[in-house]
Design a protein around this motif. Structure first.
Motif, mmCIF file in Angstrom:
data_model
loop_
_atom_site.group_PDB
_atom_site.id
_atom_site.type_symbol
_atom_site.label_atom_id
_atom_site.label_comp_id
_atom_site.label_asym_id
_atom_site.label_seq_id
_atom_site.Cartn_x
_atom_site.Cartn_y
_atom_site.Cartn_z
ATOM 1 N N UNK A 71 48.989 41.053 49.489
ATOM 2 C CA UNK A 71 47.855 40.941 48.566
ATOM 3 C C UNK A 71 47.945 41.926 47.397
ATOM 4 N N UNK A 72 48.868 42.877 47.470
ATOM 5 C CA UNK A 72 49.088 43.790 46.338
ATOM 6 C C UNK A 72 49.622 43.047 45.122
ATOM 7 N N UNK A 73 50.136 41.842 45.338
ATOM 8 C CA UNK A 73 50.703 41.061 44.236
ATOM 9 C C UNK A 73 49.690 40.073 43.643
ATOM 10 N N UNK A 74 48.458 40.095 44.172
ATOM 11 C CA UNK A 74 47.400 39.214 43.659
ATOM 12 C C UNK A 74 46.125 40.033 43.491
ATOM 13 N N UNK A 75 46.215 41.049 42.647
ATOM 14 C CA UNK A 75 45.143 42.034 42.527
ATOM 15 C C UNK A 75 43.898 41.533 41.798
ATOM 16 N N UNK A 76 44.016 40.536 40.950
ATOM 17 C CA UNK A 76 42.860 40.091 40.167
ATOM 18 C C UNK A 76 42.121 38.919 40.801
ATOM 19 N N UNK A 77 42.301 38.735 42.090
ATOM 20 C CA UNK A 77 41.637 37.648 42.799
ATOM 21 C C UNK A 77 40.347 38.177 43.416
ATOM 22 N N UNK A 78 39.222 37.572 43.081
ATOM 23 C CA UNK A 78 37.934 38.026 43.598
ATOM 24 C C UNK A 78 37.760 37.668 45.075
ATOM 25 N N UNK A 79 38.290 36.539 45.491
ATOM 26 C CA UNK A 79 38.123 36.090 46.865
ATOM 27 C C UNK A 79 38.954 36.932 47.830
ATOM 28 N N UNK A 80 38.529 36.963 49.072
ATOM 29 C CA UNK A 80 39.236 37.716 50.110
ATOM 30 C C UNK A 80 40.306 36.819 50.727
ATOM 31 N N UNK A 81 41.473 36.839 50.148
ATOM 32 C CA UNK A 81 42.547 35.965 50.620
ATOM 33 C C UNK A 81 43.400 36.661 51.673
ATOM 34 N N UNK A 82 44.113 35.856 52.449
ATOM 35 C CA UNK A 82 44.986 36.373 53.499
ATOM 36 C C UNK A 82 46.152 35.398 53.655
ATOM 37 N N UNK A 83 47.275 35.869 54.193
ATOM 38 C CA UNK A 83 48.450 34.991 54.314
ATOM 39 C C UNK A 83 48.289 33.949 55.412
ATOM 40 N N UNK A 84 48.879 32.787 55.178
ATOM 41 C CA UNK A 84 48.952 31.738 56.198
ATOM 42 C C UNK A 84 50.239 31.965 56.962
#
Length: 240
Positions: A85-98
């Motif tokens: 997630x360090x590579x998607x810093x401007x994402x507001x949503x709480x994302x996680x890997x599949x």
């Protein structure tokens, strides 16, 4: 359908543990009715409230990341190492890997905040094809690559039939580049399969996930999946 405490946590009301406490204390309502059981699951159409305040669901988002080597497939690491997630810093949503790729494995990794979608893709019955390219020690014989295709015995059982193709070999350095296509998602499966035939992996990359590729991306790059791609993945997973 997602667990009620997970929905509350994802909306930013509280941590998962605190959300469970709120449910037990009777501070949560689903469609106007107080819910005190932790096993309750809700859909996107259910109305959830915490102390009378509506829980606003996050818009589902879907990303494809070219994971570099030396990165953890997680949202945080207690050792301070880089996470995906360090590579998607401007994402507001709480994302996680599949699913996950090992620390030393690079390649295609999907991330989302859509739990239903993630579970669908990771379910054993989905059998979405994943293609890896491995650099291995030694040059496997045709008999050994055929054993990968038939299935090899690991400590957690036999692997399902796969496809293996020798891409190149270096007789001087005694190394080979092999493409392996699998449908399962066991922990460190590709590495363990090559170890089982006596050819440990030196370098590993996931090049394809279903119909998705890394075309146009460099390590650390990410892009959002199109609505059509998301729909195709759902169809692919449900068709199995």
């Amino acid at each position: 359908m997602e667990r009620l405490q997970k929905v509350i946590a994802h909306a930013g009301f509280a941590s998962r543990r605190k959300a469970e406490q709120l449910i037990i204390e009777g501070q949560v309502k689903v469609n106007g009715k107080v819910v005190k059981e932790l096993g309750v699951k809700v859909s996107s159409t259910d109305r959830v409230e915490v102390n009378g305040i509506p829980v606003e669901r996050e818009e589902p988002v879907y990303f494809l990341l070219y994971k570099p080597r030396g990165v953890i497939s997680s949202v945080q690491d207690d050792k301070g190492r880089k996470v995906v997630t360090d590579f998607l810093l401007n994402i507001e949503q709480r994302i996680y890997p599949i699913g996950r790729l090992d620390f030393d494995t690079s390649g295609l990794l999907l991330l989302t905040n859509d739990g239903e979608f993630a579970n669908l893709l990771m379910h054993p019955k989905s059998e979405i094809e994943k293609i890896y390219v491995a650099k291995v020690k030694g040059i496997p014989s045709r008999e050994k690559t055929k054993s990968l295709e038939k299935g090899v015995k690991l400590e957690d059982g036999m692997t399902a039939p796969a496809k293996a193709k020798m891409l190149s070999m270096d007789k001087k350095k005694q190394t080979a580049i092999i493409e392996l296509s699998i449908h399962e998602g066991r922990n460190r499966q590709v590495r363990r399969m090559f170890e089982a035939i006596g050819h440990p992996v030196m370098k590993l990359k996931r090049e394809r996930y279903g119909f998705l590729t890394l075309h146009g991306l460099k390590p650390g790059d990410a892009r959002e999946l199109t609505a059509h791609e998301v729909k195709q993945l759902r169809t692919l997973a449900q068709a199995k």
